[in-house]
Scaffold this motif. Structure first.
Motif, PDB file in Angstrom:
ATOM      1  N   UNK A  59      48.999  37.045  39.879  1.00 19.87           N
ATOM      2  CA  UNK A  59      47.794  36.317  40.257  1.00 19.87           C
ATOM      3  C   UNK A  59      46.712  36.507  39.210  1.00 19.87           C
ATOM      4  N   UNK A  60      46.165  35.398  38.743  1.00 21.10           N
ATOM      5  CA  UNK A  60      45.073  35.450  37.777  1.00 21.10           C
ATOM      6  C   UNK A  60      43.739  35.421  38.500  1.00 21.10           C
ATOM      7  N   UNK A  61      42.798  36.210  38.027  1.00 21.89           N
ATOM      8  CA  UNK A  61      41.434  36.168  38.553  1.00 21.89           C
ATOM      9  C   UNK A  61      40.500  36.763  37.519  1.00 21.89           C
ATOM     10  N   UNK A  62      39.408  36.075  37.269  1.00 21.14           N
ATOM     11  CA  UNK A  62      38.369  36.557  36.367  1.00 21.14           C
ATOM     12  C   UNK A  62      37.356  37.331  37.205  1.00 21.14           C
ATOM     13  N   UNK A  63      37.331  38.644  37.044  1.00 20.33           N
ATOM     14  CA  UNK A  63      36.480  39.484  37.885  1.00 20.33           C
ATOM     15  C   UNK A  63      35.007  39.427  37.503  1.00 20.33           C
ATOM     16  N   UNK A  64      34.680  38.570  36.528  1.00 16.65           N
ATOM     17  CA  UNK A  64      33.273  38.256  36.299  1.00 16.65           C
ATOM     18  C   UNK A  64      32.731  37.372  37.418  1.00 16.65           C
ATOM     19  N   UNK A  65      33.637  36.847  38.237  1.00 12.82           N
ATOM     20  CA  UNK A  65      33.298  35.867  39.267  1.00 12.82           C
ATOM     21  C   UNK A  65      33.661  36.443  40.636  1.00 12.82           C
ATOM     22  N   UNK A  66      32.677  36.648  41.502  1.00 12.23           N
ATOM     23  CA  UNK A  66      32.946  37.225  42.815  1.00 12.23           C
ATOM     24  C   UNK A  66      33.830  36.319  43.655  1.00 12.23           C
ATOM     25  N   UNK A  67      33.670  35.012  43.512  1.00 13.50           N
ATOM     26  CA  UNK A  67      34.522  34.092  44.261  1.00 13.50           C
ATOM     27  C   UNK A  67      35.984  34.241  43.846  1.00 13.50           C
ATOM     28  N   UNK A  68      36.211  34.504  42.567  1.00 16.37           N
ATOM     29  CA  UNK A  68      37.576  34.718  42.088  1.00 16.37           C
ATOM     30  C   UNK A  68      38.169  35.983  42.693  1.00 16.37           C
ATOM     31  N   UNK A  69      37.358  37.010  42.849  1.00 17.56           N
ATOM     32  CA  UNK A  69      37.827  38.245  43.480  1.00 17.56           C
ATOM     33  C   UNK A  69      38.228  37.984  44.926  1.00 17.56           C
ATOM     34  N   UNK A  70      37.440  37.204  45.620  1.00 12.10           N
ATOM     35  CA  UNK A  70      37.769  36.861  47.007  1.00 12.10           C
ATOM     36  C   UNK A  70      39.069  36.057  47.087  1.00 12.10           C
ATOM     37  N   UNK A  71      39.235  35.104  46.176  1.00 10.22           N
ATOM     38  CA  UNK A  71      40.478  34.316  46.164  1.00 10.22           C
ATOM     39  C   UNK A  71      41.680  35.195  45.863  1.00 10.22           C
ATOM     40  N   UNK A  72      41.489  36.166  44.977  1.00  7.40           N
ATOM     41  CA  UNK A  72      42.569  37.088  44.645  1.00  7.40           C
ATOM     42  C   UNK A  72      43.073  37.779  45.902  1.00  7.40           C
ATOM     43  N   UNK A  73      42.141  38.295  46.704  1.00 10.77           N
ATOM     44  CA  UNK A  73      42.585  38.983  47.926  1.00 10.77           C
ATOM     45  C   UNK A  73      43.270  37.999  48.869  1.00 10.77           C
ATOM     46  N   UNK A  74      42.691  36.811  49.050  1.00  9.86           N
ATOM     47  CA  UNK A  74      43.277  35.824  49.955  1.00  9.86           C
ATOM     48  C   UNK A  74      44.720  35.510  49.571  1.00  9.86           C
TER      49      UNK A  74
END
Length: 255
Positions: A59-74
């Motif tokens: 799973x890719x996620x840019x942790x500069x972005x809080x929304x991306x962190x949330x999508x990562x968990x989802x």
């Protein structure tokens, strides 16, 4: 060999260094591995090359972005319906955050470091705790740093040290608050590990020979040492270590 069959483990920063070693080791122990990466998918895939396709998810996620962190968990939770172990590993270290930098640079280094190393992980930790409360327990393993206890050698990287102290305190608070909820929480504080980050740090300090001269074993901590420790903790065989900070630095810093 440690047995992690049936467990699902989410590891952030799984494309290199400690994260890649940990992903490979827990995967070899039978875990289903969710390997997060920022941009280096090939690195994450290489780490899990020996793990069957049905036991790994990238799973890719840019942790500069809080929304991306949330999508990562989802997306991680959706894969198998449950995450048993969250390894909070991903972090950045910037080398230009020294006292003599201009205000704009200073503020930018602190803002980025706290965003990636603290704020995004805090969102993921929050999601983990909510999930664990709903399913009856789980595990948080936070990769901190000896810099959180002793400071760092290069003051230009003080934002990194501060961020690692922050996630350590966050994890300790989770441990105390949720011990009775079957939420096990461990902090690992590595010393100088053989990673790209450490090699870059060594370059700022006069090279690896100078770094090794100050280490009791005269060598890097191998990333596998951290990975094997994570795998052992993930078995849940030492529940009452919950809340502990485990130093892995080759006897250089003893407290």
């Amino acid at each position: 060999m440690l047995d992690l069959n049936g467990k699902t483990v989410l590891i952030t920063g799984a494309s290199k260094g400690i994260g890649a070693a940990t992903a490979r080791i827990v995967g070899d122990a039978g875990a289903h591995v969710v390997a997060h990466y920022g941009s280096d998918r090939a690195g994450a895939e290489a780490a899990l090359a020996g793990v069957p396709a049905d036991r790994k998810l990238f799973l890719q996620a840019d942790l500069h972005d809080l929304a991306a962190a949330e999508r990562l968990w989802d997306e991680a939770q959706q894969w198998r319906g449950r995450i048993d172990v969250f390894v909070n590993n991903a972090a950045i270290m910037r080398w230009n955050g020294g006292i003599e930098e201009d205000d704009e640079t200073w503020d930018a280094v602190w803002a980025e470091t706290l965003q990636v190393n603290v704020l995004a992980p805090a969102r993921l930790v929050r999601r983990a705790i909510k999930h664990y409360l709903a399913v009856g327990g789980g595990m948080l393993i936070t990769i901190s740093s000896w810099g959180a206890q002793r400071g760092v050698t290069n003051p230009a990287t003080m934002a990194y040290a501060a961020s690692k102290a922050a996630v350590k305190a966050m994890a300790q608070t989770v441990a105390r608050a949720h011990a009775r909820d079957n939420i096990l929480t461990y902090i690992i504080a590595p010393g100088v590990v053989a990673t790209q980050m450490s090699e870059a740090f060594a370059a700022t300090q006069g090279g690896t020979d100078k770094i090794f001269a100050g280490l009791a074993m005269g060598e890097w901590v191998p990333p596998d040492d951290i990975g094997h420790l994570v795998a052992f903790l993930a078995t849940g065989k030492s529940r009452h270590l919950s809340g502990a900070t485990l130093d892995v630095n080759g006897a250089t810093y003893i407290r």
